[in-house]
Every structure is written in C-alpha cells, then in structure tokens.
Design an enzyme around this catalytic site. Structure first.
Site, PDB file in Angstrom:
ATOM      1  CB  VAL A 114     -18.412  69.344 -48.003  1.00 16.36           C
ATOM      2  CG1 VAL A 114     -19.281  68.099 -48.135  1.00 16.36           C
ATOM      3  CG2 VAL A 114     -19.231  70.585 -48.339  1.00 16.36           C
ATOM      4  CE  LYS A 158     -23.984  64.103 -53.284  1.00 12.44           C
ATOM      5  NZ  LYS A 158     -24.244  64.970 -54.449  1.00 12.44           N
ATOM      6  N   GLY A 185     -13.938  66.593 -52.458  1.00 15.52           N
ATOM      7  CA  GLY A 185     -14.673  67.853 -52.512  1.00 15.52           C
ATOM      8  C   GLY A 185     -13.977  68.879 -51.639  1.00 15.52           C
ATOM      9  CG  ASN A 243     -12.589  69.328 -59.938  1.00 12.71           C
ATOM     10  OD1 ASN A 243     -13.057  68.283 -59.468  1.00 12.71           O
ATOM     11  ND2 ASN A 243     -11.427  69.809 -59.558  1.00 12.71           N
ATOM     12  CD  GLU A 264      -9.117  59.565 -54.984  1.00  7.72           C
ATOM     13  OE1 GLU A 264     -10.069  58.779 -54.942  1.00  7.72           O
ATOM     14  OE2 GLU A 264      -9.286  60.783 -55.084  1.00  7.72           O
TER      15      GLU A 264
END
Ligand code: NAD
Length: 503
Positions: free
Chosen positions: A238, A182, A234, A159, A470
C-alpha cells in the site's frame, strides 16, 4: 468488515471543520472485538472521496490562520492534550484492547507512547530550532527557519492505533500544519478518542479532521493537489501505491512500512535473557508489530539449548482476550490475518521447517468467537525459505542456525526490509560490529527488536521506509520545510561569490 446502511446504536461520526458529521454516503461499517465477534463496539462512517475532499477543504482554510499562531501557543494546546490523554489512559487502553486485541498491559503502553510523544513534540513549540550562520559578506545576516507546509494527510495502520497517529499528528501541528487523518478501519475508536482530546484541548476547527473509511479515502488524500505531505504507516504494497499516487503532485511522502526483523543470539549470550527477549519480541502484540522479531538466528553451539527453552516458554503462554487477567497474548486482528498466519504455517511445513511449538488455530471454548492462533515457532529454517523472508505479521517466529557473527549479519541483512535488528552477546566487539554492519534503522544490544522511545528517530531502510524518520526531532523534517533567509543591511548591492575583493 461489513458495510451497511446506518442503524441505531453506537454510531460514531467523522470530525470535519470542528463538527462531528456523518458521511455523505449514509453508510457505516462495523467495528467488532477480535477476541469476541459477538461484541459490536460501534459503527463508523464509511466515508467517500467527497467526504475526504470536504475535510481537505476545511484543513486548507484552517491553515491560513493556524500557521500564524505562535508555535509556543500551539504547543500549549498540545501540552493540554497530553495531560488529558494521561487522565484517560485506562479507558483509552480498554477501548483499544477491545477493538484490536492486544493485552491491556500493551495497550496502556500504546496510550503512554501517545502521551510521551505529545509532551515531547509540544516541547518543540519552544524550539523548532533553525540556524544562524555568518554571512560571507559584510553587513548581511543569514539564517534558516522551518516553515509549515499546509495540509498533511495522516494514514495509519491498526497495530498501534493511538501511538502511531500521535507520531504524525502532533509534529504536524506543532510545525503549524493542519491535518486530515484517516485511521485503519479496524481501529477507528482509538483514533476518535485521540481526536476528541485534541478538540477538547482547544485546537481550532478545521485544524484536525478525522475521516474514517477505506482505500478510496486514502487515495483521495494521496492524490489531492491541496495535500502537501502524506505520512503513511502500513504495508509495503500500500505504501508503494501511496507513493505512486502522490508523485504527480510532488507531495512530500513519508512511508513507514513492513519489516522482517531479526534477533541474533551468539554463543556467548546470556541465554535466559535472549529467550525472554525472543518471547517478547516475537509474540508481543501477537507478533503484529512492524518491529516484531519474526526471525531469530542462533549460533550452532547454543542452538539446541536455546530452542528447547524458547519453545518451552512459548508453549506456556496464555492466549485469550487481552482484557482478561493473566492473558499474555491476545487474538490476531481479523479473520483475514488469521488466514494469512495459517497459510504461512502451511508454507513453512511444506518448505521443510520443523514445527516446534504451536501451529494451529485456537477455535474452541473461550477462543470460539475470536481470531486466535497458537504462538508458533519453526526450527531448522533456512534463510531462503519464504517464512524467513516474507512479513507474516502474526505469532510465527522462524529460527535459523549460524556458525559465526558474520554469517548471522549476512542472514540478517539478506531480506527486503530494514527496520529493526538486535544482538545478544557479552562480547562488546561483536556488539559494535553488528551495530555497524546491520543495515536497519533501529538496532538493539541485549534487548529484543521492539522498544523504541519517542525522542529518537524511528524508521527503516530498504522496503521499510523511504528515507524519512518519524519521532525525535527528525519528525520535524517530515512536517516542515527549510527557508533560508538573507538580510542585507549594507544599503548597497552586495553580490555573493562575486564581490570577494570588497572585504
Ligand atoms: P495496510 O497497508 O493494509 O493499511 C494501512 C492504512 O492504509 C490503513 O489506514 C488503510 O485503510 C490505508 N489504505 C489501504 N489502501 C490504501 C490506498 N490505496 N491508499 C491509501 N491508503 C490506503 O496496513 P495494516 O494492515 O493496517 O498494517 C500492517 C502493516 O503496517 C504491516 O505491514 C506493518 O509492518 C506495517 N507497520 C509498519 C510500521 C512502521 O513503522 N514501519 C508500524 C506499524 C505497522
């Protein structure tokens, strides 16, 4: 997404050890425009665990020299990269709209965020501050320094396909780490555009590696012993798996996951402003932002007036190809995401919420070849409904009533997630109370739940995050470790905590 043997046409490769190489699988996957499935953007490598291992090996070897490059020199390359992204902002934004659908104005913002983050983090190359502190002993010096950790795995969603990778890759590099990246298989082109810039800016071979592919690549990155840090953004499911897979090798795992963010509209709010904020917060990126305002709680005294104006504005939104002039909301990312949105509309209806705007797929005319859904509002939602609790990640906003600020805060906090929240009020006491009592990583006053800037910490509580942040200088804590250093220049043995009489 289809997987098939490589064909002629636009074939994009992995980037491993400074070389653009095909996967050992010989397989590729397609990247198609979510606004028009006939538009094939290109095919990308369907990489294998062996490809991921090759990239990890290259990153491990490159670390031996990259960690010794002085941080200000590392930063020079990153400043160059930021400048190059700035020069290519428009084509990068257009590529991004084509591969993930959000309107050009927003993809320009995404690229701008990558530029801002790269400039900001490159600046850290001349800081990376540690501490010097007095020692408790004579003729002894005490300090702490940040040290790089080694190979960092960067696993990202679709996104914010350039901004989010930049939040991870750039701080990792400035700290002296190497990277295996990735990206989501839904947005590999924006990932590749960013990596290409890093290559051209002079970052040495092996320092940044790109491996496209699916969950098996991600699993290899999360489990491999040589990977020291995993930075993942994500879904919560996951993220949990990544955390479990990384646990046996004691990696530092940084997780940014789902959200169910709330805007609280008080009875003294400037209603026009609140409506505008809810339209942007709820339907920007078709509601597919981790910080999307998917819940709105409105004081009962202004509920009807708010809802009428909110639905009027939302019904007027122009939905279409994000690259077209005048379009305000693009498609959702995929057929699967469209099915999820439609499923939740069904759930909301069955739960007894009132559909006040939208509620249907847009599938004819210019919408016929894409994954479009009407911007949708449910009213009369109660906090226990699934549409008020679960992340839908689409253009669906649930509107609830409250009788007081404290009820709004209770509703706001009573979900599994804790990323972002906001309040619209003209009462400073209410604003500060909500700011203190909402247990989220981000809070806004008189603004929607979206709009973070790169120089402040970004992240969430509860099922949104695992305690790291972050962006801002907080990101350096993810990608470096503290080393405390004591230098004794007394020429004799001095024992801390013991030789206390000697002073
Ligand atoms: P996702 O969890 O499906 O995929 C994220 C990444 O993980 C992709 O690159 C994917 O290929 C990879 N992956 C899939 N299975 C894996 C596995 N077993 N091991 C390792 N990697 C694996 O998420 P998505 O659909 O790409 O993105 C949407 C989600 O991301 C939403 O839940 C949204 O809230 C969240 N998000 C969070 C933030 C945040 O900062 N908190 C920001 C953006 C998006």
């Amino acid at each position: 997404m289809q997987s098939r043997q490589a064909t002629a046409g636009a074939v994009f490769n992995n980037f491993v050890n400074g070389q653009w190489t095909a996967s050992s699988s010989g397989k590729v996957f397609e990247n198609r425009n979510p606004a028009n499935q006939d538009d094939l953007i290109g095919v990308f490598q369907q990489s294998t665990p062996a490809d991921a291992e090759d990239a990890i090996g290259a990153a491990e070897r490159a670390f031996a020299s990259w960690r010794l490059v002085p941080a200000p020199r590392r930063a020079e390359m990153l400043f160059r990269a930021a400048q190059m992204v700035a020069e290519r902002k428009e084509p990068f934004a257009r590529d991004m709209t084509r591969e993930m659908g959000k309107v050009l104005e927003e993809t320009r913002g995404d690229v701008q965020e990558a530029i801002d983050m790269t400039f900001f983090m490159a600046g850290e190359g001349r800081r990376l501050y540690g501490q010097t502190v007095p020692s408790e002993l004579r003729d002894k010096f005490a300090m702490s320094v940040r040290q790089p950790m080694g190979v960092c795995a960067v696993i990202t969603p679709w996104n914010f396909p350039m901004a989010i990778p930049s939040w991870k890759i750039i701080p990792a590099l400035v700290c002296g780490n190497t990277v295996v990246f990735k990206p989501s298989s839904l947005t590999p082109l924006s990932a590749l555009n960013f990596v290409k810039v890093l290559e051209e800016s002079g970052v040495p071979a092996g320092v940044v590696n790109l491996v496209t592919g699916g969950a098996d690549v991600g699993t290899t990155l999360a489990t491999h012993a040589a990977v020291k840090v995993v930075s993942f953004t994500g879904s919560t499911d996951v993220g949990r798996l990544v955390n479990q897979n990384a646990a046996p090798t004691f990696k530092k795992v940084h997780l940014e996951m789902g959200g169910k963010n709330i805007i609280m509209v008080m009875d003294d709010a400037q209603l026009e402003l609140a409506v505008e904020g809810c339209v942007w917060g709820g339907f920007g990126t078709s509601g597919q932002r981790c910080t999307a305002a998917s819940r709105v709680v409105v004081h009962e005294r202004v509920y009807d007036e708010f809802l009428e104006e909110f639905s009027r504005r939302v019904k007027a939104l122009r939905v279409g190809d994000g690259a077209a002039d005048g379009v305000q909301m693009g498609p959702v990312i995929s057929e699967a995401q469209l099915a999820t949105v439609m499923k939740y509309v069904e759930i909301g209806t069955q739960e007894g919420a009132t559909l006040v705007a939208g509620g249907h797929r847009l599938g004819s005319g210019s919408h016929g070849r894409g994954w479009f859904h009407e911007p949708t509002i449910f009213g009369d939602v109660t906090p226990s409904m699934r549409i008020a609790r679960e992340e839908i990640f689409g253009p669906v906003v649930s509107v609830m009533r409250c009788r007081s600020l404290s009820e709004a805060i209770d509703i706001g906090n009573d979900v599994a997630y804790g990323l972002s929240a906001s309040i619209y009020t003209r009462d400073i006491n209410k604003a500060f109370s909500a700011m203190r009592d909402m247990y989220t990583g981000i809070f806004y006053v008189n603004a929607p739940t979206i709009g973070a800037e790169v120089h402040l910490p970004f992240g969430g509580t509860k099922a949104t995050g695992n305690g790291h942040r972050e962006a801002g200088s907080a990101a350096l804590d993810v990608f470096s470790e503290w080393k405390s250093i004591y230098v004794d220049f007394s020429g004799r043995l001095q024992r801390a905590q013991i030789d206390t009489q000697d002073l």
